[in-house]
Design an enzyme around this catalytic site. Structure first.
Site, PDB file in Angstrom:
ATOM      1  N   ALA A  66      74.312  21.414  27.431  1.00 37.05           N
ATOM      2  CA  ALA A  66      75.619  21.450  26.935  1.00 37.05           C
ATOM      3  C   ALA A  66      75.916  20.618  28.474  1.00 37.05           C
ATOM      4  O   ALA A  66      74.543  20.217  29.201  1.00 37.05           O
ATOM      5  CB  ALA A  66      76.195  22.759  27.213  1.00 37.05           C
ATOM      6  N   GLY A 112      72.700  24.982  25.557  1.00 48.39           N
ATOM      7  CA  GLY A 112      72.684  24.618  24.419  1.00 48.39           C
ATOM      8  C   GLY A 112      72.019  23.734  23.490  1.00 48.39           C
ATOM      9  O   GLY A 112      71.957  23.729  22.075  1.00 48.39           O
ATOM     10  N   GLU A 115      70.062  26.554  21.257  1.00 41.97           N
ATOM     11  CA  GLU A 115      71.082  27.774  20.916  1.00 41.97           C
ATOM     12  C   GLU A 115      71.568  26.182  19.514  1.00 41.97           C
ATOM     13  O   GLU A 115      72.463  27.446  18.915  1.00 41.97           O
ATOM     14  CB  GLU A 115      72.560  27.245  22.447  1.00 41.97           C
ATOM     15  CG  GLU A 115      72.035  28.441  23.590  1.00 41.97           C
ATOM     16  CD  GLU A 115      73.380  28.589  24.214  1.00 41.97           C
ATOM     17  OE1 GLU A 115      74.049  27.694  24.453  1.00 41.97           O
ATOM     18  OE2 GLU A 115      73.764  29.968  24.457  1.00 41.97           O
ATOM     19  N   GLU A 135      70.559  28.267  31.866  1.00 35.69           N
ATOM     20  CA  GLU A 135      72.924  28.760  32.637  1.00 35.69           C
ATOM     21  C   GLU A 135      72.432  29.714  33.785  1.00 35.69           C
ATOM     22  O   GLU A 135      72.797  29.044  34.554  1.00 35.69           O
ATOM     23  CB  GLU A 135      73.018  29.113  31.379  1.00 35.69           C
ATOM     24  CG  GLU A 135      73.371  28.517  30.143  1.00 35.69           C
ATOM     25  CD  GLU A 135      72.306  28.049  28.943  1.00 35.69           C
ATOM     26  OE1 GLU A 135      71.021  28.980  29.249  1.00 35.69           O
ATOM     27  OE2 GLU A 135      72.529  27.628  28.102  1.00 35.69           O
TER      28      GLU A 135
HETATM   29  C1  HXC Z   1      74.118  16.440  31.329  1.00 32.59           C
HETATM   30  C2  HXC Z   1      71.890  15.244  30.977  1.00 32.59           C
HETATM   31  C3  HXC Z   1      71.834  16.908  31.208  1.00 32.59           C
HETATM   32  C4  HXC Z   1      72.774  17.646  30.989  1.00 32.59           C
HETATM   33  C5  HXC Z   1      69.751  15.990  31.544  1.00 32.59           C
HETATM   34  N1  HXC Z   1      70.838  14.921  31.719  1.00 32.59           N
HETATM   35  N2  HXC Z   1      70.280  17.037  31.055  1.00 32.59           N
HETATM   36  N3  HXC Z   1      73.520  15.544  31.732  1.00 32.59           N
HETATM   37  N4  HXC Z   1      73.852  17.466  30.834  1.00 32.59           N
HETATM   38  N5  HXC Z   1      72.697  18.805  30.506  1.00 32.59           N
HETATM   39  C6  HXC Z   1      71.230  13.523  32.115  1.00 32.59           C
HETATM   40  C7  HXC Z   1      70.276  13.517  34.070  1.00 32.59           C
HETATM   41  O1  HXC Z   1      71.192  13.958  34.770  1.00 32.59           O
HETATM   42  C8  HXC Z   1      69.979  12.217  33.625  1.00 32.59           C
HETATM   43  O2  HXC Z   1      70.990  11.458  34.127  1.00 32.59           O
HETATM   44  C9  HXC Z   1      69.110  12.220  33.210  1.00 32.59           C
HETATM   45  O3  HXC Z   1      69.602  12.983  31.702  1.00 32.59           O
HETATM   46  C10 HXC Z   1      67.726  11.826  32.480  1.00 32.59           C
HETATM   47  O4  HXC Z   1      66.967  13.706  33.188  1.00 32.59           O
HETATM   48  P1  HXC Z   1      66.574  14.298  34.614  1.00 32.59           P
HETATM   49  O5  HXC Z   1      67.169  15.279  35.240  1.00 32.59           O
HETATM   50  O6  HXC Z   1      66.703  12.041  35.608  1.00 32.59           O
HETATM   51  O7  HXC Z   1      64.872  13.573  33.437  1.00 32.59           O
HETATM   52  P2  HXC Z   1      64.237  14.725  34.216  1.00 32.59           P
HETATM   53  O8  HXC Z   1      63.928  14.765  36.037  1.00 32.59           O
HETATM   54  O9  HXC Z   1      62.809  14.148  32.924  1.00 32.59           O
HETATM   55  O10 HXC Z   1      64.312  15.950  34.300  1.00 32.59           O
HETATM   56  C11 HXC Z   1      64.675  16.724  32.761  1.00 32.59           C
HETATM   57  C12 HXC Z   1      65.480  17.834  32.419  1.00 32.59           C
HETATM   58  C13 HXC Z   1      66.452  17.854  33.595  1.00 32.59           C
HETATM   59  C14 HXC Z   1      64.267  18.695  32.937  1.00 32.59           C
HETATM   60  C15 HXC Z   1      65.335  18.143  30.881  1.00 32.59           C
HETATM   61  O11 HXC Z   1      67.707  16.717  32.791  1.00 32.59           O
HETATM   62  C16 HXC Z   1      67.128  18.845  33.297  1.00 32.59           C
HETATM   63  O12 HXC Z   1      67.056  20.481  34.074  1.00 32.59           O
HETATM   64  N6  HXC Z   1      68.706  18.609  32.726  1.00 32.59           N
HETATM   65  C17 HXC Z   1      69.332  20.583  32.944  1.00 32.59           C
HETATM   66  C18 HXC Z   1      68.711  20.739  31.662  1.00 32.59           C
HETATM   67  C19 HXC Z   1      70.245  22.297  31.684  1.00 32.59           C
HETATM   68  O13 HXC Z   1      70.148  22.663  32.570  1.00 32.59           O
HETATM   69  N7  HXC Z   1      70.304  22.584  30.855  1.00 32.59           N
HETATM   70  C20 HXC Z   1      71.507  23.674  30.353  1.00 32.59           C
HETATM   71  C21 HXC Z   1      72.764  23.153  30.618  1.00 32.59           C
HETATM   72  S1  HXC Z   1      74.190  24.306  30.090  1.00 32.59           S
HETATM   73  P3  HXC Z   1      71.092  10.010  35.363  1.00 32.59           P
HETATM   74  O14 HXC Z   1      72.254   9.431  34.834  1.00 32.59           O
HETATM   75  O15 HXC Z   1      71.223  11.153  36.467  1.00 32.59           O
HETATM   76  O16 HXC Z   1      69.884   9.190  34.683  1.00 32.59           O
HETATM   77  C22 HXC Z   1      74.317  24.328  28.500  1.00 32.59           C
HETATM   78  C23 HXC Z   1      75.395  25.494  28.020  1.00 32.59           C
HETATM   79  C24 HXC Z   1      75.650  25.349  26.585  1.00 32.59           C
HETATM   80  O17 HXC Z   1      73.834  23.952  28.473  1.00 32.59           O
HETATM   81  C25 HXC Z   1      76.994  26.483  26.588  1.00 32.59           C
HETATM   82  C26 HXC Z   1      78.155  25.844  26.515  1.00 32.59           C
HETATM   83  C27 HXC Z   1      79.381  26.292  26.509  1.00 32.59           C
END
Ligand code: HXC
Length: 258
Positions: A66, A112, A115, A135
C-alpha cells in the site's frame, strides 16, 4: 478501458492487467485500487474474457505494498476504513471473481502487494521475486487480508514467522511452501501465465465459475477473522510506534522501536 495507473490488454480470451506506477514500485494508492476495482468489474462482465493475468510494470516490482505516503498521517478510524474499503473494493472482489485471476509476481510482492497476489486464485513468480509482509516494521499489521490468507496458503506457523520477522522470502522458498505454484526466469513469466490461462479457456467457463465458488466456500474466514484484522489494523494507527515506523520509511532510515 483507460486508466491512469492500470494497463489492460485482451488477446485470445485472456486479459493482461498491469499495475503501472513503476516509479513507486507499483505501490497501491487509492486511485490505483479504485481503478483495479473498476477494471475487474468490467472484465467480469466482458463475455470475451475467460481468464485474467495480473502483473506489475517494470522488472523490479509486482507491487511494493500500500502507498505508505498516503496513510502515514491517518488515525485509528481512518486506518480501519482504509482496510475495510480495500477488502470491499478489491481484495474480496478478486478472490470471488467468477473468472480465474492468476498473479504473475515479477519482483517485489510486499505488504498489500503480496496480499493482492494472495487474493488471486493462484500465483507464478519470476526467479528474482521477493515476497513478504513487512508491516510490523512500519508499526502496523497486514490489513488487506494477509493475516487470514497467508495462514491458509502456508500454514499458521510459517505465516506467523513471516509476519513477525517481516522477512522477505525468495521465489524458490515461496514455491517450496506453496505460496506460489511455479518459478521461472523473468523472461518466461508471461509465457507461463499465458499457457496456464490458455488451458483455462479450453474448459467450461460456467463450470470454472462454479468451481471458484465451491473452493472458496471451504475457505471462508473463521471467527470473523477479516473483521478482526480491520479492528487490529486500525488499533495500530496513530500510535508512537506507527509514527516511528512510517516516519522512518519516509525519512529513508531504519525505525527504532526500543
Ligand atoms: C510508497 C513506495 C513504496 C510504498 C516503494 N516506494 N515502496 N512509496 N509506498 N509501499 C517508493 C519509494 O519511496 C521510492 O520513492 C521508490 O518507490 C523506489 O523505492 P526505493 O525504496 O528507493 O527502492 P529500493 O531501495 O530498491 O527498495 C525497494 C523496497 C523498498 C525494499 C521495496 O522500497 C521498500 O521497503 N518499500 C516499502 C515496502 C513496504 O513496507 N511495504 C508494505 C507497505 S504497508 P522515491 O520518491 O524516494 O523515489 C502495506 C499495508 C497494507 O502494504 C494494508 C493496508 C490496509
Amino acid at each position: 478501458m483507460e486508466y491512469n495507473n492500470v494497463l489492460v490488454e485482451i488477446e485470445d480470451k485472456v486479459a493482461l492487467v498491469t499495475i503501472n506506477r513503476p516509479k513507486q514500485l507499483n505501490a497501491l494508492n487509492a486511485e490505483t485500487i479504485s481503478e483495479l476495482s473498476n477494471c475487474f468489474e468490467t472484465l467480469e462482465q466482458n463475455k470475451s474474457v475467460r481468464a485474467i493475468l495480473l502483473t506489475g510494470s517494470g522488472e523490479k516490482s509486482f507491487v511494493a505494498g500500500a502507498d505508505i505516503k498516503e496513510f502515514a498521517s491517518f488515525g485509528k478510524e481512518q486506518g480501519a476504513e482504509l482496510s475495510r474499503r480495500g477488502h470491499n473494493q478489491l481484495f474480496n472482489k478478486v478472490e470471488n471473481l467468477t473468472k480465474p485471476v492468476i498473479a504473475l509476481i515479477n519482483g517485489f510482492a510486499l505488504g498489500g502487494g503480496l496480499e493482492l497476489a494472495m487474493s488471486c486464485h493462484y500465483r507464478f513468480a519470476s526467479e528474482n521475486a521477493k515476497l513478504g509482509l513487512p508491516e510490523v516494521g512500519l508499526g502496523v499489521i497486514p490489513g488487506y487480508g494477509g493475516t487470514q490468507r497467508l495462514p491458509q496458503l502456508v500454514g499458521k506457523g510459517r505465516a506467523m514467522e513471516m509476519i513477525f520477522t517481516a522477512k522477505m522470502v525468495s521465489a524458490k522458498e515461496a514455491c517450496e511452501m506453496g505460496l506460489v505454484n511455479d518459478v521461472v526466469a523473468p523472461d518466461d513469466l508471461l509465457e507461463l501465465g499465458k499457457k496456464s490461462a490458455k488451458a483455462i479457456t479450453r474448459n467450461s467457463g460456467n463450470a470454472i465459475a462454479e468451481a471458484i465458488k465451491a473452493v472458496n466456500a471451504g475457505y471462508e474466514f473463521q471467527n470473523h477473522g477479516l473483521e478482526k484484522e480491520i479492528e487490529h489494523f486500525g488499533n495500530c494507527f496513530g500510535t508512537p510506534e506507527f509514527k516511528e515506523g512510517t516516519g522512518a520509511f519516509l525519512e529513508k532510515r531504519k525505525p527504532n522501536f526500543d
